[in-house]
Design an enzyme around this catalytic site. Structure first.
Site, mmCIF file in Angstrom:
data_model
loop_
_atom_site.group_PDB
_atom_site.id
_atom_site.type_symbol
_atom_site.label_atom_id
_atom_site.label_comp_id
_atom_site.label_asym_id
_atom_site.label_seq_id
_atom_site.Cartn_x
_atom_site.Cartn_y
_atom_site.Cartn_z
ATOM 1 N N CYS A 72 0.832 -1.200 0.000
ATOM 2 C CA CYS A 72 0.000 0.000 0.000
ATOM 3 C C CYS A 72 0.874 1.260 0.000
ATOM 4 O O CYS A 72 1.985 1.259 0.523
ATOM 5 C CB CYS A 72 -0.915 0.002 1.229
ATOM 6 S SG CYS A 72 -2.088 1.384 1.229
ATOM 7 N N ASP B 191 0.358 3.781 1.717
ATOM 8 C CA ASP B 191 0.272 4.385 3.054
ATOM 9 C C ASP B 191 1.663 4.761 3.590
ATOM 10 O O ASP B 191 2.576 3.930 3.602
ATOM 11 C CB ASP B 191 -0.401 3.380 4.007
ATOM 12 C CG ASP B 191 -0.819 4.036 5.311
ATOM 13 O OD1 ASP B 191 0.062 4.586 6.015
ATOM 14 O OD2 ASP B 191 -2.013 3.996 5.643
ATOM 15 N N ARG C 176 2.746 5.085 6.425
ATOM 16 C CA ARG C 176 3.188 4.402 7.655
ATOM 17 C C ARG C 176 3.731 3.009 7.384
ATOM 18 O O ARG C 176 4.302 2.369 8.266
ATOM 19 C CB ARG C 176 2.024 4.306 8.651
ATOM 20 C CG ARG C 176 1.468 5.658 9.069
ATOM 21 C CD ARG C 176 0.098 5.506 9.695
ATOM 22 N NE ARG C 176 -0.888 4.969 8.756
ATOM 23 C CZ ARG C 176 -2.145 4.666 9.067
ATOM 24 N NH1 ARG C 176 -2.564 4.838 10.303
ATOM 25 N NH2 ARG C 176 -2.964 4.191 8.150
ATOM 26 N N HIS D 2 -2.236 -4.056 5.023
ATOM 27 C CA HIS D 2 -1.991 -3.614 6.405
ATOM 28 C C HIS D 2 -3.304 -3.262 7.084
ATOM 29 O O HIS D 2 -4.229 -2.744 6.445
ATOM 30 C CB HIS D 2 -1.033 -2.415 6.430
ATOM 31 C CG HIS D 2 -1.604 -1.156 5.843
ATOM 32 N ND1 HIS D 2 -2.107 -0.134 6.619
ATOM 33 C CD2 HIS D 2 -1.787 -0.759 4.562
ATOM 34 C CE1 HIS D 2 -2.546 0.835 5.836
ATOM 35 N NE2 HIS D 2 -2.370 0.484 4.584
ATOM 36 N N CYS E 27 -6.027 0.255 7.054
ATOM 37 C CA CYS E 27 -5.781 0.766 5.703
ATOM 38 C C CYS E 27 -6.934 1.691 5.281
ATOM 39 O O CYS E 27 -8.095 1.279 5.272
ATOM 40 C CB CYS E 27 -5.665 -0.414 4.732
ATOM 41 S SG CYS E 27 -5.399 0.082 3.011
HETATM 42 CO CO CO Z 1 -3.427 1.185 3.004
#
Ligand code: CO
Length: 210
Positions: free
Chosen positions: A41, A43, A45, A97, A100
């Protein structure tokens, strides 16, 4: 993060590497032969290399919203083709994750414009597994389970890419479905068995002669 600080950080990073090895960047410039393709992803993080302890040159990376492998996305398909056919990676990983945002958005009936067709990939995962998901009362648990099921379905999409299932059948590549738990930092291997899952996946398309 201060955008101006990035160039200072970069200078420090260069000297840190050169202190240990004068030829570090010279060597990197000669080519890559990563053994792993990681699809994760976008993302901020979920830092692909950092959480795996991987160094530059070790992992070929593709990231998009909610780690999806759509069969009409030239971007992800090109990455897969290059990694499997040319770099000859030994492992292909789909890593989702918990918590998400893409998965969360797909669970809500909102009109998100250009994101709608992208999220439909995940909404289809929900539809395929709706009996199991709707039976989970706790919303957070249902959300986490959709993250896991999305990894499974994206691994199946990955397997169905011609060059991947050919390489898999020839024993050249293995497929891995992982989930990263932001709350604990743990990377969890879902231990998907593609010897089993792969078998029969194509039977629905082709009728064998009696
Ligand atoms: Co995500």
């Amino acid at each position: 993060m201060d955008i101006g600080k990035i160039f200072e950080n970069n200078k420090e990073w260069i000297s840190k590497h050169l202190d240990l090895d004068d030829h570090y960047f010279d060597d990197l410039s000669k080519g890559q032969s990563p053994e792993i393709l990681y699809i994760g992803c976008s993302d901020s993080r979920v830092t692909a290399e950092e959480m795996m302890g991987a160094r530059p040159g070790e992992v070929f990376v593709h990231r998009n919203i909610a780690n999806v492998v759509p069969n009409n996305d030239l971007n992800v398909l090109s990455v897969i083709n290059y990694a499997v056919k040319h770099l000859k990676v030994k492992h292909v990983v789909v890593c989702g994750h918990y918590y998400c945002g893409g998965i969360k958005a797909a669970m809500e009936p909102n009109d998100l414009g250009i994101l709608n067709p992208w999220l439909r990939n995940i909404r289809d995962v929900y539809r395929i597994h709706k009996d199991e998901l709707n039976a989970i009362d706790d919303e957070e648990s249902r959300y986490k389970r959709l993250v896991e099921l999305n990894v499974l379905e994206q691994c199946i999409n990955l397997y169905k890419v011609t060059e991947v299932h050919q390489a898999f059948d020839e024993g050249k590549v293995t497929i891995h479905g992982w989930v990263f738990d932001i709350k604990t930092g743990k990377l969890i291997d879902q231990k998907l068995d593609f010897e089993k899952i792969g078998k029969g996946l194509f039977d629905i398309y082709f009728t064998k002669e009696a």
